[in-house]
Enzyme design. Structure first.
Site, PDB file in Angstrom:
ATOM      1  N   ASP A  27      -9.598   2.943   2.490  1.00 25.11           N
ATOM      2  CA  ASP A  27      -8.354   3.474   3.046  1.00 25.11           C
ATOM      3  C   ASP A  27      -8.628   4.215   4.351  1.00 25.11           C
ATOM      4  O   ASP A  27      -9.158   5.324   4.344  1.00 25.11           O
ATOM      5  CB  ASP A  27      -7.703   4.423   2.034  1.00 25.11           C
ATOM      6  CG  ASP A  27      -6.326   4.871   2.512  1.00 25.11           C
ATOM      7  OD1 ASP A  27      -5.983   4.620   3.690  1.00 25.11           O
ATOM      8  OD2 ASP A  27      -5.599   5.466   1.706  1.00 25.11           O
ATOM      9  N   ARG A  87      -3.114  -0.423   5.688  1.00 23.43           N
ATOM     10  CA  ARG A  87      -3.795  -1.502   4.974  1.00 23.43           C
ATOM     11  C   ARG A  87      -2.932  -2.734   4.734  1.00 23.43           C
ATOM     12  O   ARG A  87      -3.353  -3.862   5.017  1.00 23.43           O
ATOM     13  CB  ARG A  87      -4.326  -0.985   3.619  1.00 23.43           C
ATOM     14  CG  ARG A  87      -5.428   0.045   3.756  1.00 23.43           C
ATOM     15  CD  ARG A  87      -5.639   0.805   2.467  1.00 23.43           C
ATOM     16  NE  ARG A  87      -4.474   1.618   2.110  1.00 23.43           N
ATOM     17  CZ  ARG A  87      -4.312   2.275   0.984  1.00 23.43           C
ATOM     18  NH1 ARG A  87      -5.264   2.209   0.056  1.00 23.43           N
ATOM     19  NH2 ARG A  87      -3.240   2.997   0.764  1.00 23.43           N
ATOM     20  N   CYS A  91       0.860  -1.192   0.000  1.00 22.86           N
ATOM     21  CA  CYS A  91       0.000   0.000   0.000  1.00 22.86           C
ATOM     22  C   CYS A  91       0.893   1.238   0.000  1.00 22.86           C
ATOM     23  O   CYS A  91       2.117   1.125  -0.146  1.00 22.86           O
ATOM     24  CB  CYS A  91      -0.986  -0.008   1.167  1.00 22.86           C
ATOM     25  SG  CYS A  91      -0.237   0.080   2.809  1.00 22.86           S
TER      26      CYS A  91
HETATM   27  P1  4NP Z   1      -1.600   2.956   4.134  1.00 18.53           P
HETATM   28  O1  4NP Z   1      -2.214   4.329   4.672  1.00 18.53           O
HETATM   29  O2  4NP Z   1      -1.136   3.239   2.718  1.00 18.53           O
HETATM   30  O3  4NP Z   1      -2.768   2.028   4.181  1.00 18.53           O
HETATM   31  O4  4NP Z   1      -0.483   2.576   5.067  1.00 18.53           O
HETATM   32  C1  4NP Z   1      -1.584   5.560   4.555  1.00 18.53           C
HETATM   33  C2  4NP Z   1      -0.518   5.880   5.387  1.00 18.53           C
HETATM   34  C3  4NP Z   1       0.068   7.114   5.298  1.00 18.53           C
HETATM   35  C4  4NP Z   1      -0.415   8.030   4.383  1.00 18.53           C
HETATM   36  C5  4NP Z   1      -1.473   7.715   3.538  1.00 18.53           C
HETATM   37  C6  4NP Z   1      -2.063   6.464   3.621  1.00 18.53           C
HETATM   38  N1  4NP Z   1       0.175   9.308   4.306  1.00 18.53           N
HETATM   39  O5  4NP Z   1      -0.371  10.168   3.564  1.00 18.53           O
HETATM   40  O6  4NP Z   1       1.203   9.569   4.965  1.00 18.53           O
END
Ligand code: 4NP
Length: 157
Positions: free
Chosen positions: A123, A14, A8
């Site tokens: 998300d 996720r 991800c």
């Molecule tokens: P992930 O969630 O991709 O599911 O781990 C996110 C974690 C950090 C960020 C966006 C989504 N961010 O913008 O820093």
């Protein structure tokens, strides 16, 4: 041994949820020795950071620990090392193709391709709804594992 890498954007919400849900399903079915699972990020933003508390708490509700996991970056070398590289949303797929330099062996998929839903995993970074993500991840991991078990003749334990 089959190697699966969940991917991800940040590798804190996720994809680590998917990693530890899949490990738990494998344990429940006595298949730990058949499949290795890890997770990685397409961005450098959270590298080295632990799993987001929302994911950590959701896993803990189900008796699953993600202790010791820290975010790591997807690299081009992962393409050879893994049999399945599974993103959570369409933008992950675009970034994965960029980092990996394409998908000549057809190893890339998205989590909910495995359920036939063809949509993105919710998300929680934006929604704060870790339960919706849990439901998506559990459905996707269960469908993938059912498929692998069928294809490889792993009988239910
Ligand atoms: P992930 O969630 O991709 O599911 O781990 C996110 C974690 C950090 C960020 C966006 C989504 N961010 O913008 O820093």
């Amino acid at each position: 041994m089959i190697n699966i890498l969940f991917v991800c954007l940040g590798n804190i919400c996720r994809s680590p949820m998917a990693e530890f849900v899949m490990k738990d399903l494998l344990r429940q079915r006595g298949l730990e020795g058949r499949v290795q699972v890890a997770s990685a990020a397409t961005s450098t933003w959270e590298i080295g950071n632990p799993v987001h508390p929302g994911t950590r708490n959701k896993l803990a509700e189900h008796g699953i620990s993600c202790k010791g996991k820290t975010a790591r970056l997807l690299t081009k070398a992962d393409y050879a090392a893994y049999d399945y590289l599974i993103g959570m949303d369409q933008s992950n797929r675009t970034e994965m193709l960029d980092i990996l330099g394409g998908d000549p062996e057809g190893k890339l998929s998205l989590m909910l391709d495995w359920t036939g839903e063809r949509r993105d995993v919710a998300d929680p970074w934006y929604t704060h709804d870790f339960e919706a993500t849990w439901q998506d991840v559990l459905r996707g991991c269960t469908a993938l594992l059912d498929r692998l078990a069928g294809e490889n003749g792993w009988t239910p334990q």
